[in-house]
Design an enzyme around this catalytic site. Structure first.
Site, PDB file in Angstrom:
ATOM      1  N   ASP A  70       0.812  -1.220   0.000  1.00 42.10           N
ATOM      2  CA  ASP A  70       0.000   0.000   0.000  1.00 42.10           C
ATOM      3  C   ASP A  70       0.846   1.271   0.000  1.00 42.10           C
ATOM      4  O   ASP A  70       0.320   2.375   0.132  1.00 42.10           O
ATOM      5  CB  ASP A  70      -0.917   0.023   1.244  1.00 42.10           C
ATOM      6  CG  ASP A  70      -2.256  -0.680   1.006  1.00 42.10           C
ATOM      7  OD1 ASP A  70      -2.670  -0.802  -0.165  1.00 42.10           O
ATOM      8  OD2 ASP A  70      -2.871  -1.100   2.003  1.00 42.10           O
ATOM      9  N   ARG A  95       0.524  -1.507   7.721  1.00 41.06           N
ATOM     10  CA  ARG A  95       1.021  -0.297   7.051  1.00 41.06           C
ATOM     11  C   ARG A  95       2.016   0.496   7.898  1.00 41.06           C
ATOM     12  O   ARG A  95       2.638   1.427   7.380  1.00 41.06           O
ATOM     13  CB  ARG A  95      -0.166   0.600   6.633  1.00 41.06           C
ATOM     14  CG  ARG A  95      -1.066  -0.040   5.577  1.00 41.06           C
ATOM     15  CD  ARG A  95      -1.905   0.998   4.850  1.00 41.06           C
ATOM     16  NE  ARG A  95      -1.084   1.915   4.055  1.00 41.06           N
ATOM     17  CZ  ARG A  95      -1.547   2.972   3.412  1.00 41.06           C
ATOM     18  NH1 ARG A  95      -2.832   3.277   3.485  1.00 41.06           N
ATOM     19  NH2 ARG A  95      -0.743   3.755   2.712  1.00 41.06           N
ATOM     20  N   ARG A 140     -10.083   5.827  10.904  1.00 36.28           N
ATOM     21  CA  ARG A 140      -8.627   5.758  10.980  1.00 36.28           C
ATOM     22  C   ARG A 140      -8.076   6.795  11.973  1.00 36.28           C
ATOM     23  O   ARG A 140      -7.810   6.479  13.121  1.00 36.28           O
ATOM     24  CB  ARG A 140      -8.003   5.961   9.596  1.00 36.28           C
ATOM     25  CG  ARG A 140      -8.487   4.970   8.516  1.00 36.28           C
ATOM     26  CD  ARG A 140      -7.874   3.605   8.707  1.00 36.28           C
ATOM     27  NE  ARG A 140      -8.308   2.644   7.716  1.00 36.28           N
ATOM     28  CZ  ARG A 140      -7.689   2.391   6.568  1.00 36.28           C
ATOM     29  NH1 ARG A 140      -6.607   3.048   6.247  1.00 36.28           N
ATOM     30  NH2 ARG A 140      -8.154   1.484   5.745  1.00 36.28           N
ATOM     31  N   HIS A 169     -11.643   7.233   4.694  1.00 38.54           N
ATOM     32  CA  HIS A 169     -10.726   8.365   4.820  1.00 38.54           C
ATOM     33  C   HIS A 169     -11.473   9.607   4.346  1.00 38.54           C
ATOM     34  O   HIS A 169     -12.246   9.532   3.384  1.00 38.54           O
ATOM     35  CB  HIS A 169      -9.518   8.197   3.881  1.00 38.54           C
ATOM     36  CG  HIS A 169      -8.346   7.480   4.451  1.00 38.54           C
ATOM     37  ND1 HIS A 169      -7.525   6.693   3.668  1.00 38.54           N
ATOM     38  CD2 HIS A 169      -7.817   7.456   5.704  1.00 38.54           C
ATOM     39  CE1 HIS A 169      -6.542   6.211   4.419  1.00 38.54           C
ATOM     40  NE2 HIS A 169      -6.701   6.643   5.659  1.00 38.54           N
ATOM     41  N   CYS A 267      -5.221   9.593  -3.168  1.00 41.76           N
ATOM     42  CA  CYS A 267      -4.477   8.683  -2.277  1.00 41.76           C
ATOM     43  C   CYS A 267      -3.031   8.522  -2.737  1.00 41.76           C
ATOM     44  O   CYS A 267      -2.136   8.309  -1.922  1.00 41.76           O
ATOM     45  CB  CYS A 267      -5.115   7.301  -2.240  1.00 41.76           C
ATOM     46  SG  CYS A 267      -6.816   7.274  -1.715  1.00 41.76           S
TER      47      CYS A 267
HETATM   48  N1  ARG Z   1      -5.399   0.104   1.121  1.00 45.27           N
HETATM   49  C1  ARG Z   1      -5.161   1.413   1.640  1.00 45.27           C
HETATM   50  C2  ARG Z   1      -5.728   1.520   3.047  1.00 45.27           C
HETATM   51  O1  ARG Z   1      -6.797   1.021   3.268  1.00 45.27           O
HETATM   52  C3  ARG Z   1      -5.740   2.452   0.745  1.00 45.27           C
HETATM   53  C4  ARG Z   1      -5.407   3.842   1.186  1.00 45.27           C
HETATM   54  C5  ARG Z   1      -6.023   4.881   0.330  1.00 45.27           C
HETATM   55  N2  ARG Z   1      -5.550   6.156   0.652  1.00 45.27           N
HETATM   56  C6  ARG Z   1      -6.280   7.263   0.849  1.00 45.27           C
HETATM   57  N3  ARG Z   1      -5.668   8.391   0.976  1.00 45.27           N
HETATM   58  N4  ARG Z   1      -7.581   7.184   0.964  1.00 45.27           N
HETATM   59  O2  ARG Z   1      -5.134   2.094   3.919  1.00 45.27           O
END
Ligand code: ARG
Length: 274
Positions: A70, A95, A140, A169, A267
């Site tokens: 990612d 991550r 998040r 997000h 992203c």
């Molecule tokens: N697979 C990543 C996650 O879930 C995708 C992140 C996408 N980034 C964003 N800025 N929305 O963290």
């Protein structure tokens, strides 16, 4: 009307999807059994980079690291305002190691990196509008991090609560069209927010462009605007047309392969604001 929109040259930080994959599921778009075509992802990403270049934007790149699929989602690794770098602390353990690599890049580029104390996913949830930081929470980035961001930058931070896991997000539900003080405006998908947060957005941005469910599902809110050109998913056709009516120039860039991980144009793009 189009001619009244003035672009500003940007400096972007990106990371090539050389090791891109869907190996775990940390948002509803990710299906671990998804077949990912890495060559196609790289080609689509390359097109995004050449499109930025063709529009006069500067692009810096962090080297991708094997085992961090990612890492292509550069927006999540920091938020930079006034040349100050507020780093990330990822929610998902998978991550977390990405931060070190981005921090190393910033350090060698001459920046000090602030390491957050609570979960915080950079521009994924922290959106600089030119006047304040709109800050997402719910999935998040934590509210504690919002406070930390305000202390760090000394700019007002406005907390907004997200409610739909598909728009986990803030940058999947909202983007800034124009961050100049004169033209400051945004696009957002109201249903991604709690009623109170919707009211806050309506008060702050009475002239905002409102997006539909279809626009949001097409990653149309995960767009990047330079004040005139809006780099947007071609799947978000209806939103692109409406932006055209508002005097913006939609520039379609297809990142369909990256959508499989729940990410799109924004992203993949972190803005370095010096
Ligand atoms: N697979 C990543 C996650 O879930 C995708 C992140 C996408 N980034 C964003 N800025 N929305 O963290």
């Amino acid at each position: 009307m189009t001619d009244s929109r003035v672009p500003r040259r940007r400096r972007f930080l990106v990371c090539e999807p050389r090791h891109f994959a869907v190996q775990y599921a940390i948002n509803p778009w990710m299906r671990p059994d998804a077949q990912v075509d890495v060559d196609l992802a790289r080609e689509q990403w390359q097109t995004l980079i050449s499109t930025y270049d063709a529009h006069g934007h500067t692009v810096d790149a962090v080297d991708p690291v094997p085992g961090l699929p990612d890492m292509v989602f550069a927006a999540n690794s920091a938020v930079v305002v006034d040349g100050r770098v507020f780093g990330s602390l990822f929610h998902a353990p998978e991550r977390r190691p990405e931060s070190t690599h981005y921090d190393t890049w910033f350090t060698s580029a001459g920046y000090d990196v602030h390491r957050p104390e609570s979960v915080c996913e950079g521009e994924g949830d922290l959106v600089w509008t030119g006047r304040y930081v709109l800050a997402g929470t719910g999935f998040r980035t934590s509210r504690e991090a919002h406070r930390e961001v305000q202390e760090f930058f000394g700019h007002p931070v406005i907390s907004l609560t997200l409610v739909d896991p598909r728009f986990y997000h803030l940058d999947t539900a909202l983007f800034v069209l124009d961050d100049s003080t004169g033209g400051n405006n945004i696009v957002y998908y109201p249903e991604a927010f709690t009623p109170g947060s919707r009211e806050v957005l309506a008060r702050l941005y009475p002239d905002a462009v409102l997006a539909t469910h279809d626009d949001a599902m097409a990653f149309g809110l995960n767009s990047v605007s330079d004040g005139r050109n809006v780099f947007i998913a071609p799947q978000a056709e209806a939103l692109a047309a409406r932006l055209g009516e508002h005097g913006y120039v939609p520039v379609p860039v297809d990142l369909s392969e990256l959508h499989k991980a729940g990410g799109g144009i924004k992203c993949c793009t972190q803005e370095i604001r010096s």
